[in-house]
Scaffold this motif. Structure first.
Motif, mmCIF file in Angstrom:
data_model
loop_
_atom_site.group_PDB
_atom_site.id
_atom_site.type_symbol
_atom_site.label_atom_id
_atom_site.label_comp_id
_atom_site.label_asym_id
_atom_site.label_seq_id
_atom_site.Cartn_x
_atom_site.Cartn_y
_atom_site.Cartn_z
ATOM 1 N N GLU A 85 0.694 -1.269 0.073
ATOM 2 C CA GLU A 85 -0.138 -0.150 0.024
ATOM 3 C C GLU A 85 0.884 1.310 -0.109
ATOM 4 N N LEU A 86 1.832 1.309 0.722
ATOM 5 C CA LEU A 86 2.829 2.521 0.765
ATOM 6 C C LEU A 86 3.789 2.483 -0.250
ATOM 7 N N GLY A 87 4.214 1.474 -0.705
ATOM 8 C CA GLY A 87 5.295 1.396 -1.791
ATOM 9 C C GLY A 87 6.595 1.406 -1.286
ATOM 10 N N GLU A 88 6.657 1.189 0.222
ATOM 11 C CA GLU A 88 8.097 0.828 0.891
ATOM 12 C C GLU A 88 8.052 -0.384 1.545
ATOM 13 N N LYS A 89 9.227 -0.834 1.945
ATOM 14 C CA LYS A 89 9.334 -1.889 2.360
ATOM 15 C C LYS A 89 9.146 -1.823 3.955
ATOM 16 N N ILE A 90 8.106 -2.514 4.321
ATOM 17 C CA ILE A 90 7.939 -2.808 5.747
ATOM 18 C C ILE A 90 8.125 -4.344 6.194
ATOM 19 N N THR A 91 8.999 -4.310 7.112
ATOM 20 C CA THR A 91 9.015 -5.568 7.655
ATOM 21 C C THR A 91 8.160 -5.920 8.928
ATOM 22 N N VAL A 92 8.148 -7.047 9.627
ATOM 23 C CA VAL A 92 7.342 -7.476 10.725
ATOM 24 C C VAL A 92 7.932 -6.583 11.649
ATOM 25 N N GLU A 93 9.319 -6.288 11.977
ATOM 26 C CA GLU A 93 9.766 -5.747 12.808
ATOM 27 C C GLU A 93 9.388 -4.295 12.877
ATOM 28 N N ASP A 94 9.324 -3.826 11.525
ATOM 29 C CA ASP A 94 8.764 -2.339 11.418
ATOM 30 C C ASP A 94 7.417 -2.141 11.926
ATOM 31 N N PHE A 95 6.749 -3.137 11.464
ATOM 32 C CA PHE A 95 5.039 -3.181 12.040
ATOM 33 C C PHE A 95 5.071 -3.152 13.429
ATOM 34 N N LEU A 96 5.963 -3.829 14.129
ATOM 35 C CA LEU A 96 5.732 -3.911 15.446
ATOM 36 C C LEU A 96 6.009 -2.626 16.001
ATOM 37 N N GLU A 97 6.992 -1.954 15.488
ATOM 38 C CA GLU A 97 7.323 -0.553 15.758
ATOM 39 C C GLU A 97 6.175 0.482 15.569
ATOM 40 N N ILE A 98 5.496 0.126 14.198
ATOM 41 C CA ILE A 98 4.276 1.115 13.985
ATOM 42 C C ILE A 98 3.160 0.838 14.835
ATOM 43 N N SER A 99 3.109 -0.526 15.472
ATOM 44 C CA SER A 99 1.831 -0.824 16.404
ATOM 45 C C SER A 99 2.050 -0.068 17.690
ATOM 46 N N ARG A 100 3.195 0.624 18.049
ATOM 47 C CA ARG A 100 3.315 1.250 19.275
ATOM 48 C C ARG A 100 2.282 2.743 19.252
ATOM 49 N N GLN A 101 2.190 2.890 17.832
ATOM 50 C CA GLN A 101 1.246 4.482 17.718
ATOM 51 C C GLN A 101 1.866 5.440 18.332
ATOM 52 N N ASP A 102 2.990 5.734 18.509
ATOM 53 C CA ASP A 102 3.605 6.831 19.043
ATOM 54 C C ASP A 102 3.611 8.050 18.410
ATOM 55 N N THR A 103 3.475 8.179 17.159
ATOM 56 C CA THR A 103 3.303 9.263 16.222
ATOM 57 C C THR A 103 2.260 9.368 15.500
ATOM 58 N N GLN A 104 1.799 10.197 14.760
ATOM 59 C CA GLN A 104 0.668 10.556 14.165
ATOM 60 C C GLN A 104 0.900 9.613 12.616
ATOM 61 N N VAL A 105 1.675 9.446 12.223
ATOM 62 C CA VAL A 105 2.107 8.595 11.040
ATOM 63 C C VAL A 105 1.776 7.060 11.395
ATOM 64 N N LYS A 139 0.211 6.053 13.745
ATOM 65 C CA LYS A 139 -1.252 5.751 14.258
ATOM 66 C C LYS A 139 -2.164 5.668 12.857
ATOM 67 N N ASP A 140 -1.675 6.279 11.802
ATOM 68 C CA ASP A 140 -2.378 6.236 10.547
ATOM 69 C C ASP A 140 -2.047 4.878 9.878
ATOM 70 N N ARG A 141 -0.939 4.550 10.042
ATOM 71 C CA ARG A 141 -0.400 3.199 9.149
ATOM 72 C C ARG A 141 -1.055 2.076 10.005
ATOM 73 N N TYR A 142 -1.047 2.109 11.223
ATOM 74 C CA TYR A 142 -1.494 0.891 12.147
ATOM 75 C C TYR A 142 -3.263 0.754 11.783
ATOM 76 N N LYS A 143 -3.733 2.053 11.662
ATOM 77 C CA LYS A 143 -5.246 1.974 11.488
ATOM 78 C C LYS A 143 -5.589 1.205 10.005
ATOM 79 N N LEU A 144 -4.558 1.595 9.229
ATOM 80 C CA LEU A 144 -4.945 1.274 7.671
ATOM 81 C C LEU A 144 -4.581 -0.467 7.773
ATOM 82 N N ALA A 145 -3.662 -0.796 8.354
ATOM 83 C CA ALA A 145 -3.564 -2.337 8.451
ATOM 84 C C ALA A 145 -4.503 -2.858 9.206
ATOM 85 N N LYS A 146 -5.019 -2.223 10.225
ATOM 86 C CA LYS A 146 -5.822 -2.909 11.249
ATOM 87 C C LYS A 146 -7.139 -2.910 10.621
ATOM 88 N N ASP A 147 -7.683 -1.952 9.894
ATOM 89 C CA ASP A 147 -8.803 -2.031 9.124
ATOM 90 C C ASP A 147 -9.029 -3.123 7.965
#
Lengths: 193, 152
Positions: free
Chosen positions: A145-165, A167-175
């Motif tokens: 979706e984003l056109g950039e390499k997201i690994t599982v490790e990156d995703f775990l980082e994303i799911s902390r939802q500490d920044t707005q970016v 948060k949005d990305r996590y919501k995208l994946a969660k939906d």
């Protein structure tokens, strides 16, 4: 009488290093760098009053049952922990193709049923495998979706939802892939061990 | 013409800056140190898991330790639940969760989590009991503390 020769007025600082060393060693020993981690889980609230059981389409539910001897029953067959991740991915990402598997990721439900005598470690390992399956799917989806390499490790980082970016990305994946893992009411009373 | 002897350089390493360096290290460790707030009365060896996330700030987490007591003569060998510095029983869990949640500032309420720090040797029974108690409260976000590693 001659004037007394003035003493050296400087404080002797040569032992300063030793004192500092002692303190340093003390803190080195007592330090525990904050590195606490864990498997996140959101519980379902207790229903109030009697709730009629929801009729679920059987194909949407992926059932894992663990007995008190830590043996797995997956979808009615004996199973191994190592197959769970692959199964979960296939189950969630089925889109109605295989009539045995889920209709869509939103409908897919993973159910874990344990016995009171099941080892905590086994339960956690199974949960971990399921999450791994979900997180891989989510990471793959975000990569596409984003056109950039997201690994599982990156995703775990994303799911902390500490920044707005994040948060949005996590919501995208969660939906796209909502996590529906339910802990079924446990069986048994522990069993003889 | 007689050779003029070059003055020998001082062979010693200047150590006058050593205390400063040590002090810098010292301050680093002083700042990064987190003292263990409560003494554990139960043995907790965390299980390993792969999909672990870093925990929230310590003041947003309420810890529940579950494990076998360290002093079996006094407290027996059955797994016990410890919060803060004391053993509690199952029916006190709700109260503990509610009180811990009340201590969290309003803005961070939705980030509050209960950490279940269970020993590897536990059976699910006690974990399920704790989980069911927590489901009765509003503290629904939990995590099972685990160290990062390849689960067997």
């Amino acid at each position: 009488m001659g004037k007394k020769k003035r003493d050296d007025v400087g404080v002797n600082a040569s032992s300063m290093a030793d004192i500092a060393f002692l303190l340093l060693i003390f803190f080195l020993v007592t330090t525990r760098i904050a590195s606490e981690k864990g498997v996140y889980r959101d519980l379902a609230p207790k229903p109030e009053g009697e709730v009629p059981p929801v009729e679920l389409n059987k194909r949407n539910v992926y059932k894992v049952i663990i007995n008190s001897s830590n043996e797995l029953l997956i979808e009615g067959d004996e199973g191994k922990i190592s197959q769970i991740k692959k199964d979960v991915k296939a189950h969630v990402n089925n889109y109605g193709v295989d009539p045995e598997l889920s209709v869509s990721p939103k409908d897919a439900i993973i159910s874990i049923k344990t016995d009171r005598g099941t080892d905590y470690t086994t339960y956690l390992t199974v949960l971990d495998e399921i999450l791994q399956g979900y997180n891989e799917l989510r990471a793959e989806y975000l990569t596409k979706e984003l056109g950039e390499k997201i690994t599982v490790e990156d995703f775990l980082e994303i799911s902390r939802q500490d920044t707005q970016v994040n948060k949005d990305r996590y919501k995208l994946a969660k939906d796209k892939y909502p996590l529906n893992v339910s802990d079924a009411e446990p069986t048994g009373s522990g069993g003889a061990k | 013409m007689p050779f003029k002897k070059k003055p020998k350089p001082n062979p010693e390493i200047p150590t006058s800056a050593l205390p400063d360096i040590i002090f810098m290290l010292l301050f680093f460790f002083m700042v990064s140190t987190v003292m263990r707030e409560n003494t554990l009365k139960v043995n907790v060896l965390l299980p390993q898991a792969n999909q672990v996330q870093k925990m929230e700030k310590a003041n947003l987490v309420a810890n529940i330790y579950i494990g076998k007591p360290k002093e079996p003569d006094q407290f027996g060998t059955a797994p016990r639940i410890q919060v803060n510095d004391v053993f509690i029983t199952l029916d006190q869990i709700q109260q503990f969760a509610v009180e811990s949640m009340a201590n969290v500032p309003e803005v961070d309420k939705n980030r509050f989590r209960v950490a279940i720090k269970g020993d590897v040797g536990l059976d699910m029974g006690i974990v399920i009991d704790v989980r069911e108690e927590l489901r009765e409260t509003e503290a629904l976000k939990i995590y099972y503390a685990a160290s990062k590693g390849e689960a067997e």
